[in-house]
Design a protein around this motif. Structure first.
Motif, short mmCIF file in Angstrom:
data_model
loop_
_atom_site.label_atom_id
_atom_site.label_comp_id
_atom_site.label_asym_id
_atom_site.label_seq_id
_atom_site.Cartn_x
_atom_site.Cartn_y
_atom_site.Cartn_z
N GLY B 237 62.10 -23.10 50.20
CA GLY B 237 60.85 -22.92 49.43
C GLY B 237 59.61 -22.89 50.29
O GLY B 237 58.50 -23.19 49.82
N ILE B 238 59.76 -22.50 51.56
CA ILE B 238 58.58 -22.47 52.45
C ILE B 238 57.81 -21.16 52.25
O ILE B 238 58.24 -20.28 51.51
N GLY B 239 56.66 -21.06 52.89
CA GLY B 239 55.93 -19.80 52.89
C GLY B 239 54.62 -19.83 52.15
O GLY B 239 54.22 -20.82 51.56
N GLY B 240 53.93 -18.72 52.22
CA GLY B 240 52.61 -18.61 51.61
C GLY B 240 51.86 -17.47 52.27
O GLY B 240 52.20 -17.05 53.36
N CYS B 241 50.85 -16.99 51.58
CA CYS B 241 50.07 -15.87 52.07
C CYS B 241 48.75 -16.38 52.65
O CYS B 241 48.02 -17.09 51.97
N PRO B 242 48.44 -16.02 53.91
CA PRO B 242 47.22 -16.55 54.53
C PRO B 242 45.95 -16.10 53.82
O PRO B 242 44.92 -16.75 53.94
N TYR B 243 46.03 -14.98 53.06
CA TYR B 243 44.83 -14.49 52.38
C TYR B 243 44.82 -14.83 50.89
O TYR B 243 43.99 -14.34 50.15
N ALA B 244 45.79 -15.64 50.45
CA ALA B 244 45.84 -16.02 49.03
C ALA B 244 45.75 -17.53 48.93
O ALA B 244 46.76 -18.22 49.09
N PRO B 245 44.56 -18.07 48.69
CA PRO B 245 44.39 -19.53 48.65
C PRO B 245 45.35 -20.18 47.66
O PRO B 245 45.54 -19.68 46.56
N GLY B 246 45.96 -21.26 48.05
CA GLY B 246 46.84 -22.01 47.15
C GLY B 246 48.20 -21.38 46.93
O GLY B 246 48.96 -21.84 46.09
N ALA B 247 48.53 -20.34 47.71
CA ALA B 247 49.78 -19.63 47.48
C ALA B 247 50.94 -20.27 48.23
O ALA B 247 51.76 -19.60 48.81
N THR B 248 50.99 -21.58 48.26
CA THR B 248 52.03 -22.26 49.02
C THR B 248 53.38 -22.16 48.33
O THR B 248 53.50 -22.42 47.15
N GLY B 249 54.37 -21.79 49.10
CA GLY B 249 55.75 -21.91 48.66
C GLY B 249 56.32 -20.76 47.88
O GLY B 249 56.02 -20.59 46.70
N ASN B 250 57.18 -19.96 48.54
CA ASN B 250 58.02 -19.02 47.81
C ASN B 250 58.97 -19.81 46.92
O ASN B 250 59.24 -20.99 47.18
N VAL B 251 59.52 -19.15 45.91
CA VAL B 251 60.57 -19.81 45.15
C VAL B 251 61.71 -20.06 46.15
O VAL B 251 61.99 -19.25 47.04
N CYS B 252 62.35 -21.23 46.01
CA CYS B 252 63.31 -21.72 47.00
C CYS B 252 64.69 -21.09 46.77
O CYS B 252 65.26 -21.21 45.68
N THR B 253 65.22 -20.45 47.82
CA THR B 253 66.49 -19.72 47.68
C THR B 253 67.60 -20.58 47.09
O THR B 253 68.23 -20.20 46.10
N GLU B 254 67.84 -21.73 47.70
CA GLU B 254 69.01 -22.50 47.25
C GLU B 254 68.78 -23.11 45.87
O GLU B 254 69.74 -23.27 45.09
N ASP B 255 67.51 -23.40 45.51
CA ASP B 255 67.24 -23.89 44.16
C ASP B 255 67.45 -22.77 43.12
O ASP B 255 67.97 -23.01 42.03
N LEU B 256 67.03 -21.55 43.49
CA LEU B 256 67.22 -20.38 42.62
C LEU B 256 68.70 -20.07 42.44
O LEU B 256 69.18 -19.89 41.31
N VAL B 257 69.43 -20.03 43.55
CA VAL B 257 70.87 -19.75 43.50
C VAL B 257 71.58 -20.84 42.70
O VAL B 257 72.46 -20.55 41.87
N HIS B 258 71.20 -22.10 42.93
CA HIS B 258 71.80 -23.22 42.20
C HIS B 258 71.60 -23.04 40.69
O HIS B 258 72.53 -23.18 39.90
N MET B 259 70.35 -22.71 40.28
CA MET B 259 70.10 -22.52 38.84
C MET B 259 70.96 -21.38 38.30
O MET B 259 71.60 -21.53 37.25
N PHE B 260 70.97 -20.25 39.00
CA PHE B 260 71.77 -19.12 38.51
C PHE B 260 73.25 -19.50 38.39
O PHE B 260 73.89 -19.23 37.37
N HIS B 261 73.79 -20.14 39.41
CA HIS B 261 75.20 -20.52 39.37
C HIS B 261 75.46 -21.49 38.22
O HIS B 261 76.45 -21.36 37.50
#
Lengths: 315, 315
Positions: B237-261
Motif C-alpha cells: 500500500g505504498i506510494g503517492g503522487c508528488p503533485y497531488a497533496p494527500g495522495a498517500t498510499g495506493n490500494v495495497c496489492t495483498e489486501d486487494l488480492v486477499h479481499m478478492f480471494h
C-alpha cells in the motif's frame, strides 16, 4: 442518489471497545468530556462503558463515575456492556438507557472471553433479564465472532440463526452481529445480513465491524445494501478485544460517516465535529490512531493549485 | 459464489507509483530482485518504471537499467510510464511490452503534474503514437483525477467520457481511470464504471485506486460489481503522487488480492508469495508500510485457544 437514501444510525463505541484495551488508563474526566462532546455531535447511541469486573478490564473501572458525570442529552441513548448479574445491578443503579449482553458464536471464543460455555451465557442472560425487568431499559444482545472465530474459523450461518433465535426467545430486543476479529468479507456480509433479515424482517439489527484486514468500509456498504441501518464504530479507529488476537481497530467512526455522506447516505451526525474530536485522541492517548479522514481531510477538500496557466495555448 | 466469479487482473505498480515518491532511492539491484519475485507470484502485468526525466523523479532514473536487468517471464506484460516523446524512444529501446500515457481530467492538475494543458498532452500522445508505431507495443492511457481533482474538485462524467473518446481516437488501446488522490466513493464508482462500460462495451479498462480515505477496497468491490476486471495496486500500500497533496498510499496489492480471494473472485496470483514480498518492504525502505494483511494474516488464520474446557457443564 444523494438525499434519497435511508439514514443510518451510528453507535459510538470508542469509550468502551476503544478504551478497554488501551495501554494506559484514560482519566475519568477525559472520558466524561469526550462523552459530552459526542452527545453534541449528532451521535444518537453511545456506549459509555462496561460494567465488567475492574480486575478483568481495569481501564473501565470508572464506569459508574463516568455515567454519573456525563450530561444526558435528550435523544441520545446511553448504553453499557453488561457481562453478568452484578454488572446488570450496577447498570440499573446508573440509569443506563440500554444494556448490551455479549456471547460469542464460537464456543471456544466464548470460553476464552467470558469464561463460560454458550449455554451458561444464555442462562445468565435469563437472570439478567429478571434483574432489569420493568426498569424500561432496552436490551441489546451482541453475537461476537459472527463472521469467524480466531480459534474455530468461520461459523455456519445456521449457528448464527440459532443464536439469534435464542436471544429473541429471552426477550432481547436488539441484536448486534460482530465481526470481532475483522475477518468478514463483502460477499459473506451480503449473505449474512440478507439471511438474518429474511428470517427476522424488521429486527433491530446492528453491525459491529473491525478493520483488521482493511475490509471495514467495504463490509459496511455491502451491509447497508443488504438492509443494515445501524453501525457500531469507534472514533479514530482505535480499539480491539484483549481475547481476540489480531483484532486491532474498530471501524473508524469519522471514516465510516465520511463514506456514507459521500455516498449520499445520511447519518444525522456532524462529520466536522466528529473529526475534530478524533484529532484530539492522539494527544489524549499518547499515540497515533488509525483513522484516515482525520489526516487526509474529506474528499471535497480543495487545495490551491501550485502552477497557474500563463499565456499557454493549446498545442 | 466461490469458484464461479470472473477473474480479475492485478497490475502491480509498486516499482513505479510505489517508489517514485519514496524519501530514499531504492537500489537498482533491489528493484530488479523485487520485479523478478513479482514475475513469479502470478502477477501478469507489472509496471516496472517510468521513462520520466531523471530530474523530475530521481528515484526512477535507473528505468533502463532495471528493464535490462529483469527476467522476462513469459505471460507477464512489462510496462512503463511514458510522459513524452523522449520517454517513448527510451521505452522502445528497452523493449517494453506496454506504455502507459497519462493526462489528468482536471486541467489544473495536468498543468501541475505534466506542465501541459490537456490539449498539449493529447497532441504529444499523437507524436508518441508515431514513435512507437509498428513496434508491437500495447498502448494504455491513464486518466488521472477521474474521480476528483485536488484543485478543481469532482469532475463531470461527461468530461471523462470526452477524454476516453480522445484517447480511443488516438489509437490508445487500453484505458486506466485513476482515483489519483483517493476521493472516490463506492456510489460514484458504480456510476462511473457502469457509464464508461455502457458507452464502450468490451473496453480494456483498468482502475487505479488510492486508499487515502480508506475507501480503496470498498471502491474495488463496487467497481468489480459494475464490470471492472483489471486493477492497479502496490505491494504494502505504498506510494503517492508528488503533485497531488494527500495522495498517500495506493490500494495495497495483498489486501486487494486477499479481499478478492475471500470473496471467491480469482486473481491468478499467489497471496502467500505476495505477502512474503511485502513483508520485506519495511527493511528495504527503512519505514513501516500501510498494508493490513501483511500484519494481521489472512481471514482464515486460526490461533490456538488459550483456554480449554475443563469439566464445565452447560448451566
Amino acid at each position: 442518489m444523494p438525499g434519497t437514501a435511508e439514514q443510518v444510525e451510528i453507535n459510538e463505541v470508542v469509550l468502551r471497545d476503544g478504551f478497554q484495551n488501551e495501554p494506559g488508563f484514560v482519566a475519568t474526566d477525559d472520558k466524561i468530556r469526550l462523552a459530552d462532546r459526542l452527545s453534541r455531535s449528532g451521535i444518537r447511541r453511545l456506549e459509555v462503558s462496561s460494567f465488567v469486573s475492574p480486575k478483568a478490564i481495569p481501564n473501565l473501572r470508572d464506569a459508574a463515575e463516568v455515567f454519573d458525570g456525563i450530561e444526558r442529552v435528550p435523544g441520545v441513548r446511553y448504553t453499557a456492556l453488561v457481562p453478568n448479574v452484578r454488572g446488570a445491578e450496577r447498570a440499573l443503579h446508573c440509569r443506563v438507557d440500554e444494556v448490551n449482553l455479549v456471547m460469542s458464536i464460537g464456543e471456544q471464543h466464548n470460553l476464552a472471553n467470558m469464561r463460560m460455555t454458550c449455554a451458561q451465557s444464555l442462562a445468565q442472560f435469563s437472570e439478567i433479564m429478571q434483574v432489569i425487568a420493568g426498569a424500561g431499559i432496552f436490551v441489546n444482545g451482541t453475537l461476537a465472532t459472527t463472521f469467524g472465530c480466531p480459534f474455530e474459523g468461520r461459523q455456519p450461518v445456521d449457528r448464527v440463526l440459532w443464536a439469534v433465535d435464542q436471544y429473541l426467545k429471552l426477550g432481547i430486543e436488539g441484536i448486534t452481529i460482530a465481526d470481532t476479529i475483522g475477518v468478514a468479507n463483502p460477499r459473506q456480509m451480503t449473505a449474512m445480513v440478507s439471511t438474518i433479515l429474511r428470517h427476522h424482517p424488521g429486527l433491530a439489527l446492528t453491525l459491529h465491524l473491525h478493520n483488521t484486514r482493511d475490509m471495514g468500509l467495504a463490509n459496511a456498504i455491502a451491509a447497508y445494501d443488504a438492509g443494515m441501518r445501524s453501525f457500531d464504530s469507534a472514533l479514530g479507529g482505535i480499539g480491539g478485544c484483549p481475547y481476540a488476537p489480531g483484532a486491532t481497530g474498530n471501524v473508524c467512526t469519522e471514516d465510516l460517516v465520511h463514506m456514507f455522506h459521500q455516498c449520499g447516505i445520511p447519518t444525522g451526525t456532524d462529520l466536522e465535529a466528529l473529526t475534530a474530536i478524533s484529532q484530539d485522541l492522539p494527544a489524549l492517548l499518547g499515540h497515533a490512531v488509525p483513522g484516515f479522514v482525520m489526516k487526509a481531510g474529506t474528499s471535497d477538500r480543495i487545495y490551491p493549485c501550485p502552477v497557474q496557466p500563463q499565456g499557454q495555448s493549446p498545442a
